[in-house]
Design an enzyme around this catalytic site. Structure first.
Site: not given
Ligand code: ADP
Ligand code: MG
Length: 417
Positions: A40, A206, A374, A397
């Site tokens: 950063r 999610k 992230g 976020g």
């Molecule tokens: P970002 O930070 O890029 O927006 P998210 O926070 O929405 O992404 O999601 C990332 C998390 O989702 C990771 O920690 C990953 O382990 C989890 N994840 C992805 N697919 C699965 C799965 N099939 N089962 C459990 N966790 C999952």
């Molecule tokens: Mg995330």
């Protein structure tokens, strides 16, 4: 409307008050706070060097951790001043407060090109409350306001919004730093009129986290590829069995509504056709938090129903191949959310092949590739491909909120061009 950037300013001799993101991970090593990752700080250097060369007096403000209005010495920015001096190759003065007479005196003797870092702005509760009187105190040393902290711009705090408003009211200019400018360009302008085909890859944990972004991108994308645990809620909505997979039954209707909208708008909306599953078996051990640890056994790829005792952890090889082929033909790519639990190497293949396809499209097809989120950024870096995509957001976020189309107070407060 496009925002003013530091390229549009004349800062010679001016006191430039700059909000930066120096919220770096630190660790206590024998009573000394040591910075674990300087990314950063490094990312802000172009903005700082530019303003130094232009002869501004640089006054930097930032937060570190969550001191909740207390002077928490473990969350002091002092070690950051030392590191910054090192990286900039010039002196960086440090003020052990962010407001007050001592700060004003120090600023009073600054010369063009000097750099001063103020102590953690969250030592005051008024920061996160965006208290107008506190913002006035901060603004006492500001002629010009610059925001280079995209990751904090989704919150209306004194240092991200209040000060800017005060400076603008006085007739001063408020501009985006170079890092902020890039975030606005790639997450904003580039996606306004994307070169086509525009392929969006969405994964992560999610549906509920991503629904706003799905909804907005459905209006822009040619193709949306779904992966990650999110895919299982879509499957559930079609009465496919999901076993022990991470699902949100309350969001089945959300998933179906997204698919219906895709159909109406003619968006090619794809779900995984196969998935990597494992059978969790209680190891009898407990983790640090006292929760049972499960061994993930019998890892295999299936299509169709997931057995009751099994859990899905990534997209399967067939999906990987199909998604990669679509991605390689794209001209614009936006990726948010890993395709599986990539942190565990046994479930990283799907995410890694998608990452490689994004790189191939960028290098061989002239695609603009943009990564937001992230964990998505972590996944690309873990695959060693960080330098081979067009842009990786620093926003975490904040990038998701920006992609949702939310108004970011720290951006809105900047002067229009
Ligand atoms: P970002 O930070 O890029 O927006 P998210 O926070 O929405 O992404 O999601 C990332 C998390 O989702 C990771 O920690 C990953 O382990 C989890 N994840 C992805 N697919 C699965 C799965 N099939 N089962 C459990 N966790 C999952
Ligand atoms: Mg995330």
């Amino acid at each position: 409307m496009a925002k003013l950037t530091i390229r549009d300013l004349n800062v010679r001799g001016q006191r430039v008050f700059i909000r930066v993101d120096f919220n770096v991970p630190m660790e206590d090593k024998n009573g000394q706070m040591v910075i674990n990752d300087t990314t950063r700080i490094v990312e802000t250097l172009p903005t700082l060097k530019f303003l130094i060369e232009q002869g501004g007096k640089l006054i930097l403000t930032a937060h570190l951790g969550r001191p909740k209005g207390q002077r928490e010495t473990s969350m002091s920015l002092r070690p950051v001043a030392v590191k910054l001096a090192d990286l900039l190759g010039c002196n960086v003065a440090f003020a052990d407060d962010c407001i007050g007479e001592k700060v004003e005196q120090t600023v009073g003797i600054m010369k063009p090109g000097d750099v001063l870092l103020l102590e953690n702005v969250r030592y005051y509760n008024e920061e996160e409350k965006n208290d107008p009187a506190f913002a006035e105190k901060l603004a006492k040393v500001a002629d010009v306001y610059v925001n280079d902290a995209f990751g904090a711009a989704h919150r209306a705090h004194a240092s991200t919004e209040g000060v800017a408003r005060i400076v603008a009211k006085r007739g001063g200019q408020c501009a985006a730093g170079l890092l902020m400018e890039r975030e606005l360009k790639f997450l904003g302008e580039e996606l306004e009129k994307p070169a086509r085909p525009f392929v969006v890859i969405l994964g992560g944990a999610k549906v509920s986290d991503k629904i706003k972004v799905i909804d907005r991108l459905l209006e822009k994308a040619d193709t949306i590829l779904i992966g990650g645990a999110m895919a299982y809620t879509f499957k559930l909505a079609h009465d496919v069995k999901t076993g022990k997979s991470l699902i949100e039954p309350d969001h089945k209707h959300t998933a179906l509504a997204a698919e219906a909208k895709a159909e109406k708008l003619g968006v090619n909306f794809q779900l995984p056709t196969d998935t990597v599953i494992a059978t969790p078996v209680d190891s009898g051990k407990l983790n640090k938090k006292g929760k049972p640890v499960y061994d993930l056994t019998n890892i295999r790829t299936i299509s169709g129903d997931i057995p009751d005792d099994a859990e899905g952890f990534s997209i399967g090889a067939e999906t990987e191949k199909n998604y990669a082929a679509i991605i390689r033909g794209a001209k614009t790519i936006l990726w948010n959310g890993p395709m599986g639990m990539f942190e565990d190497p046994r479930f990283a293949a799907g995410t890694n092949s998608v990452a490689q396809a994004v790189v191939d499209a960028t290098q061989n097809n002239g695609a603009v590739s943009i990564i937001g989120g992230g964990d998505s950024v972590k996944a690309i870096n873990k695959a060693g491909l960080g330098s081979k995509v067009t842009f990786m957001s620093t926003g975490g976020g904040a990038s998701l909120e920006f992609l949702e189309g939310a108004v970011m107070p720290g951006v809105a407060a900047l002067s229009d061009k």
